[in-house]
Design an enzyme around this catalytic site. Sequence first.
Site, PDB file in Angstrom:
ATOM      1  N   ASP A  90       0.860  -1.175   0.000  1.00 29.36           N
ATOM      2  CA  ASP A  90       0.000   0.000   0.000  1.00 29.36           C
ATOM      3  C   ASP A  90       0.898   1.226   0.000  1.00 29.36           C
ATOM      4  O   ASP A  90       1.503   1.583   1.014  1.00 29.36           O
ATOM      5  CB  ASP A  90      -0.901  -0.002   1.238  1.00 29.36           C
ATOM      6  CG  ASP A  90      -1.831   1.203   1.285  1.00 29.36           C
ATOM      7  OD1 ASP A  90      -1.754   2.062   0.389  1.00 29.36           O
ATOM      8  OD2 ASP A  90      -2.639   1.288   2.229  1.00 29.36           O
ATOM      9  N   TYR A 186      -8.509  13.923 -11.328  1.00 30.84           N
ATOM     10  CA  TYR A 186      -7.424  13.087 -11.866  1.00 30.84           C
ATOM     11  C   TYR A 186      -6.448  13.933 -12.681  1.00 30.84           C
ATOM     12  O   TYR A 186      -5.228  13.809 -12.531  1.00 30.84           O
ATOM     13  CB  TYR A 186      -8.020  11.981 -12.736  1.00 30.84           C
ATOM     14  CG  TYR A 186      -6.984  11.162 -13.471  1.00 30.84           C
ATOM     15  CD1 TYR A 186      -6.265  10.173 -12.812  1.00 30.84           C
ATOM     16  CD2 TYR A 186      -6.711  11.383 -14.823  1.00 30.84           C
ATOM     17  CE1 TYR A 186      -5.307   9.415 -13.473  1.00 30.84           C
ATOM     18  CE2 TYR A 186      -5.760  10.634 -15.493  1.00 30.84           C
ATOM     19  CZ  TYR A 186      -5.056   9.649 -14.820  1.00 30.84           C
ATOM     20  OH  TYR A 186      -4.102   8.918 -15.473  1.00 30.84           O
ATOM     21  N   LYS A 190      -2.290  14.524 -12.070  1.00 28.20           N
ATOM     22  CA  LYS A 190      -1.236  14.224 -13.037  1.00 28.20           C
ATOM     23  C   LYS A 190      -0.441  15.466 -13.416  1.00 28.20           C
ATOM     24  O   LYS A 190       0.766  15.392 -13.691  1.00 28.20           O
ATOM     25  CB  LYS A 190      -1.848  13.558 -14.274  1.00 28.20           C
ATOM     26  CG  LYS A 190      -2.331  12.132 -14.004  1.00 28.20           C
ATOM     27  CD  LYS A 190      -1.183  11.252 -13.502  1.00 28.20           C
ATOM     28  CE  LYS A 190      -1.582   9.816 -13.296  1.00 28.20           C
ATOM     29  NZ  LYS A 190      -0.448   8.973 -12.852  1.00 28.20           N
ATOM     30  N   ILE A 223      -4.818   4.104 -23.078  1.00 33.77           N
ATOM     31  CA  ILE A 223      -4.261   2.750 -23.195  1.00 33.77           C
ATOM     32  C   ILE A 223      -5.390   1.742 -23.059  1.00 33.77           C
ATOM     33  O   ILE A 223      -6.257   1.870 -22.193  1.00 33.77           O
ATOM     34  CB  ILE A 223      -3.222   2.481 -22.089  1.00 33.77           C
ATOM     35  CG1 ILE A 223      -2.232   3.638 -21.955  1.00 33.77           C
ATOM     36  CG2 ILE A 223      -2.479   1.174 -22.377  1.00 33.77           C
ATOM     37  CD1 ILE A 223      -1.278   3.498 -20.768  1.00 33.77           C
ATOM     38  N   THR A 225      -6.505  -1.151 -21.497  1.00 32.42           N
ATOM     39  CA  THR A 225      -6.205  -2.010 -20.357  1.00 32.42           C
ATOM     40  C   THR A 225      -7.520  -2.396 -19.698  1.00 32.42           C
ATOM     41  O   THR A 225      -8.597  -1.918 -20.078  1.00 32.42           O
ATOM     42  CB  THR A 225      -5.321  -1.295 -19.323  1.00 32.42           C
ATOM     43  OG1 THR A 225      -6.057  -0.200 -18.753  1.00 32.42           O
ATOM     44  CG2 THR A 225      -4.037  -0.772 -19.949  1.00 32.42           C
TER      45      THR A 225
END
Length: 285
Positions: A90, A186, A190, A223, A225
């Site tokens: 974690d 988010y 970033k 991406i 995923t």
Amino acid sequence: MDPNARNPHPRLGHPSTSITDLFRLDNRTILIAGGGGAVGLEVAKSVLETGGDVILLDRAEQPLNTEGEWQRVQDAARQHQNQVLYYACDITDPSNLQRLFVGAISQTRFPLRGLVTCHGLSAGGPALDFPTSTLTKLLDVNVTGTFSIAQLCAREFQRTNSAGSIVLFASMSAHVYNKGVDTAAYNASKAAIVQLARSLAGEWGSRVGTQLIRVNTVSPGYIRTRQTAETLAEPGMDELWSEGNMLGRLSFADEYRGAVQYLLSDASSFVTGTDLRVDGGHTAW
């Protein structure tokens, strides 16, 4: 002329080093946070193929292996006689992170020479209704967790007097608004990673020990995923995201190997404080 003349901080590599050897990672240990996911495992495989050992940290108890990803990493380790270690961790728990880091380093054959942080938490929703509790959790993982592991690695570089390269995964979302999805929190996290890398590069480039510590970011595009599968299943979303870049498609996890290998290796010996966008031209329109 001596390439290190009048420079207290020696350059990496040498003019006589072949271009092939510049990209190798022989006798180095590379730590990958988020190493149990698709991108992390691809990076791990590349490190093993070029002579390095790997430590993988991830919150998952077991690495991704739905399509044999973890198996291919283990096969690469055996084939090239290198070592890969995996620890469930974690990254937001400082005591847990410190304990696992020290334990992992004690098991390594080679000095720690690189860090890649491709862990991350994503969360979306209209900013008007976005819970601040979710924002706090997101920042804990994406920003605080990244800072914590980078700090531990820099201290280890200093302890062993080793040159180091830190590669932080940011995102194209650090630079643009993502059309079709609301991800303000988010995106902000970033953008923080890009600025964190610049700041660490300036602070650690020549003032930590006698060896260079380089810090750069990679900003991926979309991406394919398991994390993006649900969003891409929404009507029209695959087409919207694909048409948003100059190559007209989404990326795959293995397409980030080259960028990370470059930044980890001596091939990028004069590169620091830089963001490398691997986004199919999404942010270049």
